[in-house]
Enzyme design. Structure first.
Site, PDB file in Angstrom:
ATOM      1  N   PHE A  98     -12.935 -35.369  18.547  1.00 45.56           N
ATOM      2  CA  PHE A  98     -13.558 -36.269  17.570  1.00 45.56           C
ATOM      3  C   PHE A  98     -12.664 -36.546  16.365  1.00 45.56           C
ATOM      4  CE2 PHE A  98     -17.030 -33.601  19.442  1.00 45.56           C
ATOM      5  CZ  PHE A  98     -17.462 -34.540  20.362  1.00 45.56           C
ATOM      6  N   ILE A 121     -10.130 -35.570  26.342  1.00 49.08           N
ATOM      7  CA  ILE A 121     -10.925 -34.758  25.417  1.00 49.08           C
ATOM      8  C   ILE A 121     -12.400 -34.753  25.818  1.00 49.08           C
ATOM      9  CG2 ILE A 121      -9.314 -35.026  23.521  1.00 49.08           C
ATOM     10  CD1 ILE A 121     -11.072 -37.212  22.362  1.00 49.08           C
ATOM     11  N   GLY A 144      -7.404 -45.048  23.389  1.00 50.41           N
ATOM     12  CA  GLY A 144      -6.855 -44.278  24.496  1.00 50.41           C
ATOM     13  C   GLY A 144      -7.044 -44.907  25.859  1.00 50.41           C
ATOM     14  N   THR A 180     -18.337 -43.129  33.132  1.00 48.56           N
ATOM     15  CA  THR A 180     -17.700 -42.397  32.034  1.00 48.56           C
ATOM     16  C   THR A 180     -17.886 -43.130  30.713  1.00 48.56           C
ATOM     17  OG1 THR A 180     -15.553 -43.437  32.502  1.00 48.56           O
ATOM     18  CG2 THR A 180     -15.998 -41.312  33.549  1.00 48.56           C
ATOM     19  N   GLN A 187     -19.661 -41.761  27.225  1.00 45.33           N
ATOM     20  CA  GLN A 187     -19.101 -41.864  25.884  1.00 45.33           C
ATOM     21  C   GLN A 187     -20.105 -42.434  24.898  1.00 45.33           C
ATOM     22  OE1 GLN A 187     -15.606 -41.243  24.458  1.00 45.33           O
ATOM     23  NE2 GLN A 187     -16.443 -39.737  25.842  1.00 45.33           N
ATOM     24  N   VAL A 218     -14.597 -47.987  23.840  1.00 46.30           N
ATOM     25  CA  VAL A 218     -16.039 -48.016  23.595  1.00 46.30           C
ATOM     26  C   VAL A 218     -16.564 -46.712  23.001  1.00 46.30           C
ATOM     27  CG1 VAL A 218     -16.829 -47.143  25.848  1.00 46.30           C
ATOM     28  CG2 VAL A 218     -18.182 -48.887  24.641  1.00 46.30           C
ATOM     29  N   GLU A 259     -16.044 -45.034  20.295  1.00 43.20           N
ATOM     30  CA  GLU A 259     -16.403 -44.996  18.878  1.00 43.20           C
ATOM     31  C   GLU A 259     -17.394 -46.097  18.529  1.00 43.20           C
ATOM     32  OE1 GLU A 259     -12.703 -44.805  16.687  1.00 43.20           O
ATOM     33  OE2 GLU A 259     -12.419 -42.718  17.284  1.00 43.20           O
TER      34      GLU A 259
END
Length: 732
Positions: free
Chosen positions: A242, A468, A511, A621, A625, A690, A692
């Site tokens: 984070f 992460i 990323g 995935t 997120q 996506v 954040e």
């Protein structure tokens, strides 16, 4: 590969593998406990020693004496590392404070010693025997107290002005002028900061938990004053970051120093209570918003000013950046102010800038919509813009905010919302609905990768990109599988090693898009090599089902490896498209809350996020997120706050008993919808990030729902019981 013109049709557009909801390929390793994190490289360190950090007990001042004799004599203790015996150290470019303090103390719990022992328990016990003596200096610990002393912006972030804000605001028919605050927040990643260091002569290998391998390597080499090529960083699995693991931290540096001193592997981990004060946090903000609109509800003036604090040399929380782009308006002002505070370092936390900025802006927009007598969804749609308000010649590459809001309103049942606060009850609960826009810029970073075609026909991807918990392993494998026409199961991905090509790393929501683009670039080169090896024209060849086909001719891929494995290494570099077009991601967040009419308890009942974030590389995935980000937004809205002792300058609730985060019982029904937002301006993948965006706006949607439920407008986060209890309507 230079990406300097919009992407045309390319192999990714086949969407045979990319764009599909594949399970995470690293899932079995994690669920069986066989994925090795930084502290778990036991086979590589059978004789490892353990270090325990001693942190400063003052926030600002000087270490006048440090008595380590008793600790040194304790059972199992090896050396005690301090600034006086560690050798000459520098400071990494991305570190605000030194990671090993003394004699000057810059913040509370700055590391002043590392006790190294045969076992963790011996190191911890001996650490309590270290006696430190200080001369305490007066420090500044309250942003509110320091606000008045800061009148000018930082040198590198001047105020931005468009048109005549003062005149337009003065004459606006409808206006809002309000102040909002967000508190200091902690990352609270599941895996604590941990490192293991091993020296082989003058070569250092460090297993650590870090999001940005190249940043970590470069700053560690600089701090130790050793050649960067002598440092290897390994971080294949990371238990959450984070932003808290973007930079070199004290566990890594001290493990390296200790391992050099004892000439054997050394492990250092930060216990949970040490992390908030020893590492970084999201700084508190104080935000002043003034927005004016005409009689029709169109915004004519918008000003957003934000104050935050940091150590000397630190940077501000850029909480105004979304206000420069999210809504139309001819007259605008944004400004940042940075106070010098002697709290631990403030730095990036998931969606830095936009996350706290939208916590304020999206309440203010709701307040202005109410004053204008316009539904808050329609008010946002009315004030949409397809251009950069400060530069009408610069259009958004893709902007589907209206579609996000319309789709979300229909799915959520927004038309059934009662616009009058406090009118909907469900037994003892007051029920409310809230909305907020989500916004996060699409950042681009150079990213490299190496791809091998093995003699057995399998494909291996190598890059120092990290995972992460985001799904990097899977989407990189999907990219290679799509480009080379092989099943996903035939692709092996190796990440998090500085011996691999430098990637964009995990941060800033860049990323997924940039790292897959790096793999794309390497695969383009490998496709050419494969075609040449079998005598085909690379421009006319197709890759599918483990074969390369050119007209009526075809060859099995591994035939190209008759002379041995084929290897292609390449990187993606982004040209001027990001300057020619504004690249951003958008969302509509909708929330239903219940507020107990007697106790003020707030329960989030359901949440919906509608996202426009480029091509979605893996819906499964990506959804993971977003729902994680929505949960974090709930925490920021209702409970998360680092409590500052403004006498002594430290965060009091520095563990998970005192710093509350949402648990499973707090998480309601969550839905995520992805719009088709394929963007050829963004990259050859036509994707964006996506992870954040899913956070940005959620907290304000909850605050707006609480207002709709109760009629109580809370402008100071988090929305805790004490801010509601004495204002609740009488129970009938």
């Amino acid at each position: 590969m230079k990406f300097d013109k919009p992407a045309g049709e390319n192999p990714i557009d086949q969407l045979k593998v990319v764009g599909r909801p594949h399970d995470r390929i690293d899932g079995p390793l994690k669920t069986t406990g066989t994925a090795r994190y930084a502290y778990e490289w036991h086979e590589e360190s059978p004789n490892a020693a353990y270090g325990y950090i001693v942190g400063s007990a003052i926030a600002k001042g000087r270490l006048t004496a440090l008595d380590t004799d008793a600790a040194q004599k304790a059972p199992g203790v090896l050396p005690v590392i301090t600034a006086s015996n560690a050798g000459a150290l520098s400071k990494g470019d991305k570190n605000t404070a030194r990671l090993l303090g003394g004699p000057t103390i810059e913040h509370y719990h700055q590391a002043i010693a590392l006790v190294v022992a045969e076992t963790f328990e011996q190191a911890r016990a001996a650490a309590s025997l270290v006696q430190a003596h200080y001369r305490r200096n007066k420090g500044a610990y309250s942003l509110a107290d320091e606000k008045q002393a800061v009148s000018q912006p930082p040198e590198d972030t001047p105020d931005k002005n468009v048109g005549d804000f003062d005149g337009a605001f003065s004459s606006a028919a409808v206006k809002i002028d309000a102040t909002y605050t967000t508190p200091d927040q902690s990352h609270m990643a599941m895996e604590p900061h941990a490192s293991m260091a091993v020296w082989d002569g003058n070569k250092l290998t460090l297993w650590t938990s870090n999001q940005m391998i190249d940043w970590c390597r470069t700053d560690l080499a600089k701090t130790l004053k050793v050649p960067v090529e002598n440092v290897r960083i390994i971080s294949p699995y990371i238990g959450g970051g984070f932003g808290g693991k973007l930079f070199l931290r004290s566990d890594a540096l001290l493990a390296a120093l200790a391992a050099r001193a004892v000439k054997r592997p050394v492990k250092v981990m930060l216990p949970r209570p040490s992390i908030p004060n020893n590492t970084t946090h999201r700084p508190a903000t104080l935000q002043h918003l003034r927005i004016g609109a005409d009689q029709s509800g169109k915004i004519t003036a918008i000003s957003h000013e934000s104050w935050s604090g940091n150590l000397p040399g630190g940077t501000p929380e850029t909480a105004v950046q979304q206000s420069e782009l999210l809504y139309a308006g001819a007259n605008r002002h944004t400004g940042l102010r940075l106070a010098t505070l002697d709290l631990p370092e403030g730095n990036a936390m998931r969606a830095p800038g936009e996350a706290p900025g939208l916590m304020a802006l999206e309440i203010a927009i709701d307040e202005l919509a109410e004053k204008a007598g316009i539904d808050p969804v329609e008010f946002r749609i009315l004030n949409d813009t397809q251009i950069d308000p400060a530069d009408p010649t610069r259009r958004f590459s893709r902007r589907q905010l209206i579609e996000c809001l319309r789709t979300g309103a229909d799915k959520f049942g927004w038309k059934q919302r009662n616009a009058t606060p406090g009118q909907v009850r469900d037994g003892e609960w007051l029920v409310g609905h809230g909305v907020a826009a989500g916004f996060r810029n699409n950042l681009l970073e150079k990213s490299g990768a190496r791809v091998h075609l093995e003699p057995n026909g399998t494909v291996t991807v190598e890059t120092d990109m990290t995972d992460i918990g985001t799904g990097s392993y899977t989407i990189l494998a999907q990219t290679a599988a799509e480009m080379l026409g092989v099943p996903l199961e035939q692709v092996a991905v190796h990440l998090g090693d500085s011996s691999f090509p430098v990637s964009a790393g995990s941060g800033g929501q860049w990323g997924a898009n940039t790292s897959t683009s790096g793999v794309y670039a390497a695969c383009v080169k490998l496709r050419e090599m494969i075609a040449s090896a079998v005598g085909f024209d690379p421009e006319q060849s197709q890759f599918a089902d483990g074969k390369i086909t050119n007209g009526t001719r075809s060859a099995i891929l591994h035939e190209a490896t008759a002379g041995g494995r084929l290897t292609a290494e390449e990187s993606i570099e982004f040209g001027t498209l990001s300057k020619e077009y504004q690249q951003s991601t958008f969302a509509g967040h909708f929330v239903e809350v219940g507020v107990h009419s007697a106790t003020g308890e707030v329960r989030v009942r359901r949440m919906l996020a509608v996202c426009a974030a480029g091509r979605i590389l893996n819906p499964k995935t990506a959804r993971s997120q977003v729902i994680g980000a929505m949960t974090m937004g709930m925490g920021a809205a209702l409970m998360e706050e680092l409590a500052v002792d403004d006498r002594l300058g430290y965060f009091v609730n520095h563990d998970m008993a005192g710093y509350e985060v949402p648990v499973h019982a707090d998480i309601p029904k969550q839905e995520v919808i992805f719009l088709d937002d394929t963007d050829p301006i963004s990259s050859p993948m036509k994707a964006k990030g996506v992870g954040e965006l899913g956070l940005c706006g959620v907290s304000a949607a909850i605050a707006n729902a609480v207002y709709n439920a109760t009629g109580i407008r809370v402008r100071d986060y988090p929305i805790t019981l004490d801010k509601l209890l004495d204002k609740l309507p009488d129970v009938v």
